[in-house]
Write a protein that holds these residues in place. Structure first.
Motif, mmCIF file in Angstrom:
data_model
loop_
_atom_site.group_PDB
_atom_site.id
_atom_site.type_symbol
_atom_site.label_atom_id
_atom_site.label_comp_id
_atom_site.label_asym_id
_atom_site.label_seq_id
_atom_site.Cartn_x
_atom_site.Cartn_y
_atom_site.Cartn_z
ATOM 1 N N MET A 62 -25.029 -2.907 -6.773
ATOM 2 C CA MET A 62 -26.171 -2.489 -7.589
ATOM 3 C C MET A 62 -25.734 -2.365 -9.040
ATOM 4 S SD MET A 62 -28.280 0.449 -5.487
ATOM 5 C CE MET A 62 -28.906 0.186 -3.828
ATOM 6 N N GLY A 63 -26.700 -2.517 -9.937
ATOM 7 C CA GLY A 63 -26.494 -2.254 -11.348
ATOM 8 C C GLY A 63 -27.265 -1.018 -11.765
ATOM 9 N N GLY A 64 -27.111 -0.611 -13.023
ATOM 10 C CA GLY A 64 -27.707 0.640 -13.479
ATOM 11 C C GLY A 64 -28.813 0.493 -14.498
ATOM 12 N N ASP A 65 -29.441 -0.659 -14.552
ATOM 13 C CA ASP A 65 -30.535 -0.894 -15.495
ATOM 14 C C ASP A 65 -31.709 0.034 -15.166
ATOM 15 O OD1 ASP A 65 -32.534 -1.901 -17.113
ATOM 16 O OD2 ASP A 65 -32.775 -3.775 -15.992
ATOM 17 N N VAL A 66 -32.120 0.872 -16.130
ATOM 18 C CA VAL A 66 -33.217 1.808 -15.887
ATOM 19 C C VAL A 66 -34.584 1.187 -16.162
ATOM 20 C CG1 VAL A 66 -31.818 3.854 -16.347
ATOM 21 C CG2 VAL A 66 -33.083 2.772 -18.232
ATOM 22 N N LEU B 69 -38.754 7.495 -13.378
ATOM 23 C CA LEU B 69 -38.837 7.201 -11.953
ATOM 24 C C LEU B 69 -37.606 6.455 -11.457
ATOM 25 C CD1 LEU B 69 -42.604 6.278 -11.885
ATOM 26 C CD2 LEU B 69 -41.562 8.028 -10.427
ATOM 27 N N VAL B 70 -37.076 5.554 -12.272
ATOM 28 C CA VAL B 70 -35.832 4.864 -11.909
ATOM 29 C C VAL B 70 -34.669 5.847 -11.927
ATOM 30 C CG1 VAL B 70 -34.248 2.999 -12.509
ATOM 31 C CG2 VAL B 70 -36.705 2.675 -12.795
ATOM 32 N N GLU B 71 -34.625 6.707 -12.935
ATOM 33 C CA GLU B 71 -33.565 7.718 -13.000
ATOM 34 C C GLU B 71 -33.639 8.662 -11.798
ATOM 35 O OE1 GLU B 71 -33.111 7.998 -17.870
ATOM 36 O OE2 GLU B 71 -34.451 9.394 -16.815
ATOM 37 N N TYR B 72 -34.846 8.993 -11.379
ATOM 38 C CA TYR B 72 -35.046 9.832 -10.178
ATOM 39 C C TYR B 72 -34.366 9.187 -8.972
ATOM 40 C CZ TYR B 72 -37.832 11.450 -6.104
ATOM 41 O OH TYR B 72 -38.249 11.910 -4.881
ATOM 42 N N ALA B 73 -34.622 7.894 -8.770
ATOM 43 C CA ALA B 73 -34.015 7.199 -7.634
ATOM 44 C C ALA B 73 -32.497 7.142 -7.762
ATOM 45 C CB ALA B 73 -34.592 5.787 -7.522
ATOM 46 N N TYR B 74 -32.005 6.779 -8.927
ATOM 47 C CA TYR B 74 -30.561 6.670 -9.128
ATOM 48 C C TYR B 74 -29.859 8.007 -8.889
ATOM 49 C CZ TYR B 74 -31.014 2.016 -11.307
ATOM 50 O OH TYR B 74 -31.242 0.688 -11.563
ATOM 51 N N ASN B 75 -30.438 9.087 -9.419
ATOM 52 C CA ASN B 75 -29.802 10.399 -9.271
ATOM 53 C C ASN B 75 -29.764 10.838 -7.820
ATOM 54 O OD1 ASN B 75 -29.282 10.671 -12.011
ATOM 55 N ND2 ASN B 75 -31.232 11.689 -12.430
ATOM 56 N N LEU B 76 -30.779 10.475 -7.046
ATOM 57 C CA LEU B 76 -30.779 10.831 -5.627
ATOM 58 C C LEU B 76 -29.805 9.972 -4.836
ATOM 59 C CD1 LEU B 76 -34.535 11.553 -4.822
ATOM 60 C CD2 LEU B 76 -32.674 13.161 -5.224
ATOM 61 N N ILE B 77 -29.679 8.724 -5.207
ATOM 62 C CA ILE B 77 -28.730 7.860 -4.508
ATOM 63 C C ILE B 77 -27.298 8.332 -4.732
ATOM 64 C CG2 ILE B 77 -27.781 5.508 -4.391
ATOM 65 C CD1 ILE B 77 -30.601 4.500 -5.156
ATOM 66 N N CYS B 78 -27.000 8.812 -5.921
ATOM 67 C CA CYS B 78 -25.608 9.080 -6.307
ATOM 68 C C CYS B 78 -25.161 10.531 -6.165
ATOM 69 C CB CYS B 78 -25.389 8.651 -7.759
ATOM 70 S SG CYS B 78 -25.555 6.877 -8.013
ATOM 71 N N CYS B 79 -26.069 11.447 -5.906
ATOM 72 C CA CYS B 79 -25.649 12.845 -5.825
ATOM 73 C C CYS B 79 -24.851 13.100 -4.539
ATOM 74 C CB CYS B 79 -26.871 13.762 -5.881
ATOM 75 S SG CYS B 79 -27.919 13.725 -4.392
ATOM 76 N N PRO B 80 -24.049 14.171 -4.481
ATOM 77 C CA PRO B 80 -23.365 14.520 -3.234
ATOM 78 C C PRO B 80 -24.387 14.729 -2.119
ATOM 79 C CG PRO B 80 -22.444 15.766 -5.070
ATOM 80 C CD PRO B 80 -23.668 15.069 -5.591
ATOM 81 N N THR B 81 -24.055 14.273 -0.927
ATOM 82 C CA THR B 81 -25.001 14.357 0.183
ATOM 83 C C THR B 81 -25.446 15.789 0.437
ATOM 84 O OG1 THR B 81 -24.061 12.390 1.219
ATOM 85 C CG2 THR B 81 -25.303 13.873 2.642
ATOM 86 N N SER B 82 -24.540 16.728 0.291
ATOM 87 C CA SER B 82 -24.873 18.138 0.532
ATOM 88 C C SER B 82 -25.870 18.678 -0.490
ATOM 89 C CB SER B 82 -23.604 18.989 0.508
ATOM 90 O OG SER B 82 -22.974 18.902 -0.769
ATOM 91 N N GLU B 83 -26.019 17.997 -1.616
ATOM 92 C CA GLU B 83 -26.913 18.464 -2.671
ATOM 93 C C GLU B 83 -28.187 17.623 -2.767
ATOM 94 O OE1 GLU B 83 -24.810 18.696 -6.356
ATOM 95 O OE2 GLU B 83 -23.098 19.771 -5.481
#
Length: 526
Positions: A216-220, A475-489
């Motif tokens: 994946m890339g990080g284009d917002v 909305l893209v940042e929302y998805a990216y932040n959820l994909i990359c956060c620690p699973t416990s968080e």
């Protein structure tokens, strides 16, 4: 231009390059219009994108294609047409400024519904209704079914451009040779895909350094890397829901969070590119794909053609194949396609006296035979199956054409051959010697299987005008932040990120979409 570049030019309408604004023809036109007694209503100027790819010594208004168009339109329609260059990368901002300052060409266009909304709500565009009824026969015949998108307050204020071959917005690609090496079939479901991805991580079937199961890339500015997967968790999508949650809003539809949760696990298990959000220009993503490190990716439908050709040059045994694998809970796929309409072609209100002439010109461009000549140049050749072929940049330049003649084809790209599978496949095969006809037949089948187009309407909602620019990125940042956060968080992060979207106006947009649909007053199409 390589055969690859010629092929991609058939697919990609939009390319963001350098910015320049040419003023020659426009300045001459405005000098005339400053004196109302000298206005020539049969002389019009038309915007054309400037991509900085004219052969030396030529301009947007003085090149072989522009001169050919001018002669044909003068002879057949009695209209003088000249072209004004506008830098592609900032064209929306430029035309808004030009319209505001009353110095715009007589024909301007945009892909942005927001720009269209701004122009209409500010009363900055001319009414084309009467002119279309008198002179728009080709527009009605060939592209009439999409013109609802150009209406405002029951008036036709834009002519909508029709797209050509209807391809998906995004397409998944997999290393089939790695599937073979692992002894597994090409995945047809998410479950099979995930098994493949873990096998790639654990066994590295290609024996490459730094293997990446899913790149994946990080284009917002695009949701392409995750949207198909996440959207496949959204069940029972009614027309109402599809209207409310179309495009980027699908990521907050019921069920989408479960898709994001799965992606979060894949990321934390090392399946998805590490720290991909830092790759804001996608340069690392592209480099990894072209280096042969990637087992699976999702991209704009034809963009991976570049990666395939480069990989084939390195190793002809590599197979990066298009697939459908994001199955819905009830079976099948939601293969989201572009709508049939493309650009909004408009006339600034300052040129309202020229709408007859403009429509005559746009009507000429709507004829598929004329459109094919403009898009591929009058000097183009056809494949044996009758598909028009794009000339190389070298050939275009040697004959005095722009590097992208299709930029003059602003009304209709639905040429006679695009609905013929054999012709379409022959076009790709002729231009892409790095793959076989079988590969392109598979690509064609992937493109047309279970196509889904979100319903649209021409109404521009107040909440979207107010909030959409910021929400598109958020909305893209929302998805990216959820994909990359620690699973416990994950749950805490989802709550915080969703609250941020609400603060940016998400609820107001979704509520207005819902109430607009429920009113029964919208004219919906696809």
């Amino acid at each position: 231009m390589s055969r690859l570049s010629r092929a991609i030019s058939v697919f990609l309408t939009v390319s963001f390059l350098t910015v320049t604004v040419g003023c020659g023809a426009l300045s001459e036109q405005q000098t005339v219009e400053n004196d109302d007694n000298q206005v020539d209503v049969n002389s019009i100027t038309c915007m054309v994108w400037d991509r900085d790819n004219m052969p030396e010594g030529y301009t947007a208004d003085d090149n072989t294609l522009a001169n050919w168009i001018r002669a044909k339109v003068k002879d057949e329609c009695g209209i003088d047409v000249h072209f004004v260059s506008v830098g592609r990368s900032t064209s929306d901002e430029t035309i808004k400024k030009m319209v505001d300052e009353n110095i715009a060409p007589d024909i301007v266009f945009t892909y942005s519904s927001s720009v269209f909304g701004y122009m209409t709500k500010q009363g900055k565009v001319a009414d084309l209704t009467e002119s279309l009824s008198k002179y728009g026969q080709n527009i009605e015949k060939y592209i009439g079914d999409i013109q609802y998108m150009g209406s405002y307050n029951d008036l036709q204020v834009a002519v909508m451009k029709r797209r050509g071959f209807k391809s998906p917005r995004h397409t998944a690609y997999i290393r089939k040779d790695w599937c073979d090496a692992l002894g597994i079939s090409v995945p047809k479901t998410k479950k099979e895909l995930i098994s493949y991805l873990y096998a790639v991580k654990e066994q590295n079937p290609g024996g490459v350094d730094g293997v990446i199961p899913w790149a994946m890339g990080g284009d917002v500015h695009s949701e392409r890397f995750y949207q198909g997967f996440v959207g496949s968790y959204v069940e029972n999508l009614s027309e109402r829901d599809a209207f409310i949650y179309s495009e980027r809003y699908m990521v907050v539809a019921d069920g989408a969070v479960e898709g994001l949760r799965v992606l979060n696990k894949l990321y934390n298990d090392g399946i998805i590119s590490l720290d991909f959000t830092a790759d804001s220009d996608n340069s690392k993503y592209v480099a990894d794909a072209e280096a042969g490190k990637v087992g699976f990716l999702v991209d704009d439908s034809a963009s991976p053609f570049t990666y395939v050709s480069i990989l084939k040059e390195k190793d002809p045994t590599i197979e990066l194949d298009p697939i459908l694998c994001f199955d819905l809970p009830g079976g099948g796929y939601r293969n989201v396609a572009e709508p049939d309409y493309g650009m909004y072609v408009m006339v600034p209100a300052t040129s309202k006296d020229k709408t007859d002439a403009v429509v005559k010109y746009l009507n000429w461009l709507a004829d598929p035979a004329n459109a094919e000549m403009v898009n591929f140049t009058p000097d183009h050749e056809d494949t044996e199956s009758g598909a028009a072929m794009t000339m190389s940049k070298e050939h275009l330049f040697s004959r005095g054409y722009s590097g992208t003649p299709g930029d003059y084809c602003i009304v209709n790209e639905h040429f006679d051959f695009v609905d013929d599978k054999e012709a379409q496949v022959s076009l790709w095969t002729e231009n892409c010697g790095w793959e076989t006809p079988d590969w392109f037949e598979n690509y064609y089948d992937v493109c047309v299987t279970d196509q889904f187009t979100f319903p649209t309407c021409s109404s521009v909602l107040e909440s979207e005008v107010k909030y959409q620019v910021d929400l598109d990125v958020a909305l893209v940042e929302y998805a990216y932040n959820l994909i990359c956060c620690p699973t416990s968080e994950f749950d805490r992060t989802q709550h915080e990120e969703y609250s941020r979207l609400l603060d940016l106006g998400l609820k107001e947009v979704l509520d207005e979409r819902a109430s607009s649909y429920d009113s029964g007053e919208l004219r919906l199409g696809k």
